[in-house]
Write a protein that holds these residues in place. Structure first.
Motif, PDB file in Angstrom:
ATOM      1  N   ARG A  20      43.431  43.130  37.520  1.00 20.56           N
ATOM      2  CA  ARG A  20      42.962  42.700  37.757  1.00 20.56           C
ATOM      3  C   ARG A  20      41.338  42.604  38.190  1.00 20.56           C
ATOM      4  N   LEU A  21      41.917  43.985  39.528  1.00 19.70           N
ATOM      5  CA  LEU A  21      40.499  45.022  39.918  1.00 19.70           C
ATOM      6  C   LEU A  21      39.592  45.465  38.890  1.00 19.70           C
ATOM      7  N   TYR A  22      40.189  46.314  37.912  1.00 20.63           N
ATOM      8  CA  TYR A  22      39.376  46.633  37.131  1.00 20.63           C
ATOM      9  C   TYR A  22      38.735  45.629  35.915  1.00 20.63           C
ATOM     10  N   GLU A  23      39.596  44.628  36.199  1.00 18.86           N
ATOM     11  CA  GLU A  23      38.664  43.315  35.145  1.00 18.86           C
ATOM     12  C   GLU A  23      37.152  43.021  35.572  1.00 18.86           C
ATOM     13  N   SER A  78      33.921  42.992  43.094  1.00 22.24           N
ATOM     14  CA  SER A  78      35.186  42.338  42.546  1.00 22.24           C
ATOM     15  C   SER A  78      35.953  43.494  44.032  1.00 22.24           C
ATOM     16  N   ILE A  79      36.978  42.949  44.764  1.00 24.50           N
ATOM     17  CA  ILE A  79      37.929  43.378  45.982  1.00 24.50           C
ATOM     18  C   ILE A  79      39.303  43.224  45.828  1.00 24.50           C
ATOM     19  N   LEU A  80      40.151  44.282  45.985  1.00 19.98           N
ATOM     20  CA  LEU A  80      41.281  44.279  46.236  1.00 19.98           C
ATOM     21  C   LEU A  80      41.238  44.536  47.214  1.00 19.98           C
ATOM     22  N   ILE A  81      42.511  43.865  47.802  1.00 25.17           N
ATOM     23  CA  ILE A  81      43.545  44.364  49.367  1.00 25.17           C
ATOM     24  C   ILE A  81      45.155  44.041  48.815  1.00 25.17           C
ATOM     25  N   LYS A 112      31.089  33.828  43.543  1.00 24.87           N
ATOM     26  CA  LYS A 112      30.954  34.846  42.910  1.00 24.87           C
ATOM     27  C   LYS A 112      31.423  36.285  43.239  1.00 24.87           C
ATOM     28  N   THR A 113      32.461  36.269  43.841  1.00 23.78           N
ATOM     29  CA  THR A 113      32.809  37.522  44.732  1.00 23.78           C
ATOM     30  C   THR A 113      34.952  36.866  44.174  1.00 23.78           C
ATOM     31  N   GLN A 114      35.086  38.067  43.578  1.00 25.72           N
ATOM     32  CA  GLN A 114      36.821  38.100  43.524  1.00 25.72           C
ATOM     33  C   GLN A 114      37.557  38.592  44.300  1.00 25.72           C
ATOM     34  N   VAL A 115      38.429  38.390  44.926  1.00 23.81           N
ATOM     35  CA  VAL A 115      38.942  38.376  45.885  1.00 23.81           C
ATOM     36  C   VAL A 115      40.507  38.517  45.672  1.00 23.81           C
ATOM     37  N   THR A 116      41.307  39.623  45.184  1.00 24.55           N
ATOM     38  CA  THR A 116      42.442  39.664  45.179  1.00 24.55           C
ATOM     39  C   THR A 116      43.143  40.523  45.985  1.00 24.55           C
ATOM     40  N   ILE A 117      44.383  39.556  46.044  1.00 25.89           N
ATOM     41  CA  ILE A 117      44.745  40.248  47.590  1.00 25.89           C
ATOM     42  C   ILE A 117      46.243  40.504  47.085  1.00 25.89           C
ATOM     43  N   VAL A 118      47.331  41.623  47.665  1.00 27.86           N
ATOM     44  CA  VAL A 118      49.027  42.314  46.848  1.00 27.86           C
ATOM     45  C   VAL A 118      49.661  41.747  49.016  1.00 27.86           C
ATOM     46  N   SER A 119      50.914  40.829  48.270  1.00 33.89           N
ATOM     47  CA  SER A 119      52.085  41.110  49.742  1.00 33.89           C
ATOM     48  C   SER A 119      53.015  40.835  48.466  1.00 33.89           C
ATOM     49  N   CYS A 120      53.805  41.406  50.047  1.00 33.81           N
ATOM     50  CA  CYS A 120      54.750  40.619  50.038  1.00 33.81           C
ATOM     51  C   CYS A 120      55.456  39.359  50.408  1.00 33.81           C
TER      52      CYS A 120
END
Length: 168
Positions: A20-23, A78-81, A112-120
């Motif tokens: 998602r970050l790369y896209e 674009s930000i990935l956490i 306009k900013t995409q923040v993708t958050i990963v979590s268990c």
């Protein structure tokens, strides 16, 4: 746009988050919350580092995730956490203030900013025997619920396959 990607250990959530970050629109940033406490986790971090695009900067956050995210949403599109569970470990005694600060920062994310958050996903395992593990699971579960509530999209990863729970 806020996206939450949940899943169990080795479910493919980090790889999907990286896709998602790369896209997303450049410039991009990875905010990494995990720090190696043992050799095998150190190897996992190294493997992740070698697999990702070296042109994307990485900042290690520790407890400073809310502050770094607030600064980063002004600089990056674009930000990935990756990932909230390690951040919960880092916060420990400052948990309530840290959670409030993080949720407040999410409210500041521009459209306009995409923040993708990963979590268990915390609720899929057996009830933990120790009070410390139960406390961690309850904190992570409550945080996941709060983040899901403000997210535009929520995805559960199962065996590398995304299942959309909430779609933008």
């Amino acid at each position: 746009m806020i996206r939450l990607i949940l899943g169990g250990d080795k479910s493919g959530k980090s790889d999907f988050g990286l896709q998602r970050l790369y896209e997303g629109t450049m410039p991009s940033l990875l905010l990494a919350t995990g720090r190696a406490q043992d050799f095998s986790f150190g190897q996992q971090i190294l493997d992740h580092r070698l697999a990702r695009n070296p042109e994307i900067p990485v900042k290690e956050t520790g407890i400073e995730l809310p502050r770094l995210l607030e600064k980063s949403i002004l600089e990056y599109q674009s930000i990935l956490i990756d990932s909230l569970d390690f951040w919960v470990f880092a916060c420990n005694k400052q948990w309530e203030q840290a959670q409030d600060a993080f949720l407040h920062t999410l409210s500041l994310v521009p459209e306009k900013t995409q923040v993708t958050i990963v979590s268990c996903e915390a609720g899929l395992g057996p009830i933990a025997a120790s009070s410390q593990v139960r406390q961690f699971i309850r904190r992570l579960g409550a945080l996941n619920q709060a983040v899901a509530a403000v997210s535009d999209e929520v995805c559960l990863m199962i065996a590398g396959i995304p299942l959309y729970v909430k779609k933008a």
